[in-house]
Design an enzyme around this catalytic site. Structure first.
Site, short mmCIF file in Angstrom:
data_model
loop_
_atom_site.label_atom_id
_atom_site.label_comp_id
_atom_site.label_asym_id
_atom_site.label_seq_id
_atom_site.Cartn_x
_atom_site.Cartn_y
_atom_site.Cartn_z
N ASP A 33 164.11 28.10 101.32
CA ASP A 33 164.86 28.29 102.56
C ASP A 33 164.40 27.33 103.65
OD1 ASP A 33 166.39 30.32 101.48
OD2 ASP A 33 165.08 31.92 102.20
N TYR A 67 154.34 31.46 94.43
CA TYR A 67 154.39 31.27 95.88
C TYR A 67 153.10 31.80 96.50
CZ TYR A 67 159.45 30.26 96.00
OH TYR A 67 160.69 29.70 95.84
#
Length: 258
Positions: free
Chosen positions: A60, A118
């Site tokens: 994003d 992540y």
């Protein structure tokens, strides 16, 4: 290593990293500058022909990547080290290319990825040197409670409660391999790995686990959120600047070795 140069029409994987601060995310958009768009333009300039690249997944706006992998179809006109030197000379300072490897023609950077990892970074005392890469969150946190709550994710499949509402996925199932917090002085890091992630998932999970860390949510309530399959039942997304894509793995057989 490459077999022989040049090899026309081959598919390659390129490993990239980027500071996502000023980009609208990975995926090319019509009304904003994205990482994929910049990489594609630089590759096309270097090759002297239009080149398209496909990433392992979409990050994003504002999210960073220590490891992003993209595939490209092209004739490699330089030795790998020379190619990387030239490509990095064209890329802006906040995007870098680290290696390029030939892969089988059907190999796909997104669909063949076996796992993605992540990290989400939090600091609890104001630090001007962490502002772009970590989330300042001052309240006291019970890391043990957050880890016990996060461990519930390892036994769950459907993560619709942590997905953006408008998304084009066919299902919300993810296999979570790792979900844990680590504290170091005044900083905390959340490590999470899975076969796939939904849009906005990691930031929604972190926001919800912070509720558990403040004593505002029990493990039972977290499980109820998972069971609800309702994004409104989970907490807000934490800011993008603390999130990093840190690894993407593939089966070894997709690489072509000399």
């Amino acid at each position: 290593m490459l077999n022989e140069l040049p090899l026309p029409g081959m598919r390659y994987f390129i490993q990239l990293s980027y500071d996502g601060t000023k980009y609208s995310g990975w995926q090319t958009q019509h009304n904003a500058v994205a990482v994929q768009q910049v990489v594609t333009q630089c590759l096309s300039t270097l090759q002297g022909t239009e080149v398209e690249c496909v990433g392992s997944g979409r990050t994003d706006a504002g999210v960073h990547a220590r490891v992003q992998v993209a595939h490209v179809d092209m004739e490699l006109r330089h030795e790998p080290e020379e190619f990387l030197y030239r490509l990095n000379s064209l890329l802006p300072h906040d995007i870098a290319a680290h290696w390029i490897k030939p892969v089988r023609p059907e190999a796909h950077a997104r669909f063949d990825a076996e796992s993605r990892s992540y990290e989400y970074h939090i600091h609890q005392k104001k630090d001007p040197f962490k502002t772009k890469y970590s989330y300042l969150f001052r309240p006291e946190l019970d890391v043990d409670a957050m880890n016990k709550t996060a461990a519930l994710m390892l036994t769950w499949k459907d993560f619709q409660s942590f997905s953006k509402v408008k998304t084009d996925v066919k299902h919300f199932d993810c296999d979570i391999f790792e979900a844990r917090w680590r504290r170091e002085n005044d900083s905390l890091t959340f490590y999470v790995s899975a076969n796939r992630f939904l849009r906005g998932m990691v930031r929604a999970v972190v926001g919800t686990l912070l509720e558990a860390g403040q004593g505002r949510m029990s493990q039972t309530e977290f499980k109820e959120i998972l069971e609800s399959r309702d994004r409104k039942s989970a907490a807000r997304n934490v800011p993008a600047e603390g999130l990093f894509l840190t690894n993407v793995t593939y089966p070894e057989e997709i690489y072509i070795l000399s």
